[in-house]
Scaffold this motif. Structure first.
Motif, PDB file in Angstrom:
ATOM      1  N   ASP A 159      36.226  37.559  55.848  1.00 56.58           N
ATOM      2  CA  ASP A 159      34.908  37.431  55.227  1.00 56.58           C
ATOM      3  C   ASP A 159      35.058  37.081  53.736  1.00 56.58           C
ATOM      4  OD1 ASP A 159      33.843  38.150  57.632  1.00 56.58           O
ATOM      5  OD2 ASP A 159      33.299  40.199  57.026  1.00 56.58           O
ATOM      6  N   LEU A 160      34.092  36.321  53.232  1.00 55.76           N
ATOM      7  CA  LEU A 160      34.012  36.016  51.793  1.00 55.76           C
ATOM      8  C   LEU A 160      33.178  37.101  51.116  1.00 55.76           C
ATOM      9  CD1 LEU A 160      34.210  34.180  49.237  1.00 55.76           C
ATOM     10  CD2 LEU A 160      32.162  32.991  50.107  1.00 55.76           C
ATOM     11  N   SER A 161      33.752  37.746  50.110  1.00 55.17           N
ATOM     12  CA  SER A 161      33.034  38.788  49.376  1.00 55.17           C
ATOM     13  C   SER A 161      33.060  38.472  47.879  1.00 55.17           C
ATOM     14  CB  SER A 161      33.662  40.166  49.612  1.00 55.17           C
ATOM     15  OG  SER A 161      33.623  40.513  50.976  1.00 55.17           O
ATOM     16  N   PHE A 162      31.968  38.742  47.225  1.00 51.90           N
ATOM     17  CA  PHE A 162      31.923  38.593  45.768  1.00 51.90           C
ATOM     18  C   PHE A 162      30.797  39.445  45.201  1.00 51.90           C
ATOM     19  CE2 PHE A 162      29.030  35.385  47.378  1.00 51.90           C
ATOM     20  CZ  PHE A 162      27.955  35.407  46.488  1.00 51.90           C
ATOM     21  N   ARG A 163      30.852  39.621  43.871  1.00 50.64           N
ATOM     22  CA  ARG A 163      29.790  40.345  43.176  1.00 50.64           C
ATOM     23  C   ARG A 163      29.164  39.437  42.131  1.00 50.64           C
ATOM     24  NH1 ARG A 163      31.498  46.376  41.466  1.00 50.64           N
ATOM     25  NH2 ARG A 163      33.671  45.858  41.826  1.00 50.64           N
ATOM     26  N   ALA A 164      27.868  39.545  41.987  1.00 50.54           N
ATOM     27  CA  ALA A 164      27.138  38.783  40.975  1.00 50.54           C
ATOM     28  C   ALA A 164      26.412  39.759  40.057  1.00 50.54           C
ATOM     29  CB  ALA A 164      26.141  37.841  41.635  1.00 50.54           C
ATOM     30  N   VAL A 165      26.709  39.673  38.783  1.00 46.34           N
ATOM     31  CA  VAL A 165      26.044  40.528  37.787  1.00 46.34           C
ATOM     32  C   VAL A 165      25.051  39.658  37.020  1.00 46.34           C
ATOM     33  CG1 VAL A 165      26.354  42.041  35.796  1.00 46.34           C
ATOM     34  CG2 VAL A 165      28.103  41.953  37.600  1.00 46.34           C
ATOM     35  N   PHE A 166      23.816  40.098  36.942  1.00 44.25           N
ATOM     36  CA  PHE A 166      22.782  39.287  36.297  1.00 44.25           C
ATOM     37  C   PHE A 166      21.660  40.182  35.783  1.00 44.25           C
ATOM     38  CE2 PHE A 166      21.935  39.756  40.759  1.00 44.25           C
ATOM     39  CZ  PHE A 166      20.583  39.990  40.863  1.00 44.25           C
ATOM     40  N   GLU A 167      20.839  39.606  34.942  1.00 41.98           N
ATOM     41  CA  GLU A 167      19.662  40.301  34.437  1.00 41.98           C
ATOM     42  C   GLU A 167      18.430  39.723  35.111  1.00 41.98           C
ATOM     43  OE1 GLU A 167      20.169  41.656  29.932  1.00 41.98           O
ATOM     44  OE2 GLU A 167      20.649  39.530  30.199  1.00 41.98           O
ATOM     45  N   ILE A 168      17.416  40.551  35.233  1.00 42.25           N
ATOM     46  CA  ILE A 168      16.138  40.091  35.784  1.00 42.25           C
ATOM     47  C   ILE A 168      15.089  40.104  34.680  1.00 42.25           C
ATOM     48  CG2 ILE A 168      16.667  40.877  38.114  1.00 42.25           C
ATOM     49  CD1 ILE A 168      14.844  43.312  37.543  1.00 42.25           C
ATOM     50  N   TYR A 169      14.029  39.355  34.911  1.00 39.65           N
ATOM     51  CA  TYR A 169      12.909  39.378  33.974  1.00 39.65           C
ATOM     52  C   TYR A 169      12.188  40.722  34.079  1.00 39.65           C
ATOM     53  CZ  TYR A 169      13.342  34.358  33.166  1.00 39.65           C
ATOM     54  OH  TYR A 169      13.797  33.122  32.811  1.00 39.65           O
ATOM     55  N   PRO A 170      11.729  41.251  32.954  1.00 37.25           N
ATOM     56  CA  PRO A 170      11.000  42.522  33.015  1.00 37.25           C
ATOM     57  C   PRO A 170       9.665  42.351  33.727  1.00 37.25           C
ATOM     58  CG  PRO A 170      10.801  41.561  30.829  1.00 37.25           C
ATOM     59  CD  PRO A 170      11.788  40.705  31.587  1.00 37.25           C
ATOM     60  N   GLU A 171       9.290  43.351  34.479  1.00 33.45           N
ATOM     61  CA  GLU A 171       7.972  43.349  35.125  1.00 33.45           C
ATOM     62  C   GLU A 171       7.045  44.229  34.300  1.00 33.45           C
ATOM     63  OE1 GLU A 171       8.249  44.528  39.173  1.00 33.45           O
ATOM     64  OE2 GLU A 171       9.541  42.843  39.765  1.00 33.45           O
ATOM     65  N   PHE A 172       5.921  43.681  33.892  1.00 35.15           N
ATOM     66  CA  PHE A 172       4.966  44.444  33.088  1.00 35.15           C
ATOM     67  C   PHE A 172       3.581  43.824  33.228  1.00 35.15           C
ATOM     68  CE2 PHE A 172       6.487  40.979  30.520  1.00 35.15           C
ATOM     69  CZ  PHE A 172       5.403  40.581  29.748  1.00 35.15           C
ATOM     70  N   LYS A 173       2.605  44.633  32.965  1.00 35.61           N
ATOM     71  CA  LYS A 173       1.223  44.165  32.942  1.00 35.61           C
ATOM     72  C   LYS A 173       0.818  44.002  31.487  1.00 35.61           C
ATOM     73  CE  LYS A 173      -3.427  45.215  34.650  1.00 35.61           C
ATOM     74  NZ  LYS A 173      -4.269  46.203  35.403  1.00 35.61           N
ATOM     75  N   VAL A 174       0.461  42.777  31.118  1.00 38.14           N
ATOM     76  CA  VAL A 174       0.191  42.494  29.712  1.00 38.14           C
ATOM     77  C   VAL A 174      -0.961  43.355  29.192  1.00 38.14           C
ATOM     78  CG1 VAL A 174      -1.412  40.563  30.145  1.00 38.14           C
ATOM     79  CG2 VAL A 174      -0.080  40.647  28.026  1.00 38.14           C
ATOM     80  N   GLN A 175      -0.757  43.935  28.012  1.00 41.48           N
ATOM     81  CA  GLN A 175      -1.734  44.820  27.381  1.00 41.48           C
ATOM     82  C   GLN A 175      -2.270  44.185  26.099  1.00 41.48           C
ATOM     83  OE1 GLN A 175      -2.548  47.792  28.881  1.00 41.48           O
ATOM     84  NE2 GLN A 175      -1.089  47.255  30.511  1.00 41.48           N
ATOM     85  N   GLY A 176      -3.386  44.704  25.634  1.00 42.96           N
ATOM     86  CA  GLY A 176      -3.891  44.349  24.311  1.00 42.96           C
ATOM     87  C   GLY A 176      -4.580  43.018  24.196  1.00 42.96           C
TER      88      GLY A 176
END
Length: 431
Positions: A102-119
């Motif tokens: 089997d082919l195995s690997f790891r991917a490290v990444f950032e995601i966009y923040p989830e938020f409800k815009v305020q103000g």
């Protein structure tokens, strides 16, 4: 395909992916089979090379290509399946999988923040209320007259607006420093070209006089070795010249391209330019207040990778403005960290505002903006064609228009107060 996800930070994710050996083998065999139709090997007719021969010569390279493609495609499929939004490219780690495994690997990444815009509702905006008065036009004309001023020598001490030609040498704790020396250097007293203490020290100087002047450098001075420190300058005056402003007449107007209408026409054009600058300045002030208010109401964590990319872009822009071409001599990254973080955060917040508002790019306004930008060129049609054929240039124009639309949407919901002020105050124009 087996997928597991681990949160290693607020926004960072570590995804482990395992691809069955059979899928890897099938992908390799398919690619080898395709190669048999393309490769040329001595002793075999084109398209008739056996797979075993192709595998002997190209198997290792094909396997590397297939694994690279599978890493990309399976990662993309996995984030879609897991409903994740990566912010930037992943860092691929620990790729394993010998032939038949089997082919195995790891991917490290950032995601966009989830938020409800305020103000969004009730953003406080203090809008300048300014008009271009006749005295403002007079002051601007006088500024143009100063640009065309002549100077004549006088036998007296220097005063404000005089031009003093000097030699100078600065020392810090008795040691000369780079950039602190000049010869036959003309300085208009009060012109703001030199530091305030330096120009103040020229007042009263006469030709032939030498004077010691203490000059305080501001804390944010560009040269770190001088910032916040006080240097001593030895200044010798060679001459003192009195300023004579150019006369405001029709000949003066011709210096600025006015061949018909004389000084009256020049005043009209100056006034029109001032009003355009005023509109843009007010817009900029309002825009900044709106954006500052949104950032204050939405204190979000931003992906470090996006900030890093923004820092690099700002470094490159700064270097270009300073005329630095060597990529190894970019300005220090530290000074751009916070501005870059704010820029990234604002982009994310505005993206949410666009999603909430439903604002759509108005193509009619894009074309109007484009026409406005090319109007001042000698051949507008040719420049228009160049813009339309350049996707990056068009995207920048579209972003400007979309930003204007978002600002208008926010202003409809903002709490606006007006502040009366003069043109000089708003424009920081010292006549």
């Amino acid at each position: 395909m087996q997928v597991s996800i681990e949160s290693t930070g607020t926004l960072e994710r570590r995804m482990s992916i395992q691809v069955p050996a059979q899928r890897v083998t099938e992908a390799i065999n398919t690619r080898l089979q395709n190669l048999t139709r393309k490769v040329r090997i001595n002793g075999f007719r084109p398209g008739k090379v056996p797979v075993t021969v192709v595998k002997q010569q190209y198997g290792a390279a094909v396997r590397m290509e297939v694994i690279e493609d599978l890493v990309q495609s399976t990662f993309s499929a996995a984030v879609t399946e897991q409903k994740l939004s990566p912010a930037g490219e992943p860092r691929i780690e620990e790729i394993t999988g010998d032939e038949g495994q089997d082919l195995s690997f790891r991917a490290v990444f950032e995601i966009y923040p989830e938020f409800k815009v305020q103000g969004v509702e009730g953003l406080a905006v203090n809008k300048p209320k300014v008009e271009v008065a006749e005295e403002d036009i007079d002051a601007m004309i006088n500024n143009l007259r100063r640009q065309q001023a002549t100077y004549s020598k006088v036998e007296r001490g220097a005063k404000d607006t005089d031009r003093v030609t000097i030699d100078f040498e600065g020392t810090l704790d008795g040691v000369a420093f780079e950039g602190g020396k000049g010869s036959n250097f003309p300085v208009v007293v009060g012109g703001g070209r030199m530091l305030p203490d330096f120009e103040a020290g020229l007042l009263g100087m006469t030709a032939g006089q030498t004077k010691q002047v203490a000059v305080a450098f501001p804390a944010d001075y560009a040269a770190a070795n001088l910032a916040g420190k006080t240097a001593n300058f030895s200044i010798t005056a060679h001459s003192v010249e009195e300023q004579q402003l150019a006369e405001a007449n029709d000949a003066f107007a011709e210096l600025f391209g006015i061949t018909d209408g004389g000084i009256a026409k020049l005043r009209e054009e100056v006034a029109e330019n001032m009003r355009r600058e005023l509109v843009e300045k007010v817009r900029s002030r309002v825009r900044q207040q709106l954006f500052d208010g949104l950032l204050a109401a939405n204190d979000i964590e931003v992906p470090s990778g996006l900030v890093k990319a923004q820092v690099l872009e700002m470094q490159q822009d700064a270097a270009q403005q300073m005329g630095v071409r060597d990529a190894g001599n970019l300005p220090p990254a530290d000074e751009f960290q916070e501005p870059a973080r704010k820029r990234v955060a604002l982009g994310l917040v505005l993206g949410e505002v666009i999603a909430v508002s439903g604002v759509k790019l108005d193509q009619n306004r894009v074309q109007a903006k484009l026409q406005e930008m090319v109007a001042s060129y000698p051949d507008p049609a040719r420049v228009l064609k160049i813009y339309r054929e350049n996707r990056d240039a068009m995207r920048r124009i579209e972003n400007l228009v979309l930003e204007d639309q978002v600002i208008e949407w926010l202003l409809e919901r903002a709490k606006i107060s007006e502040q009366s002020m003069s043109f000089k105050e708003l424009m920081n124009f010292d006549a």
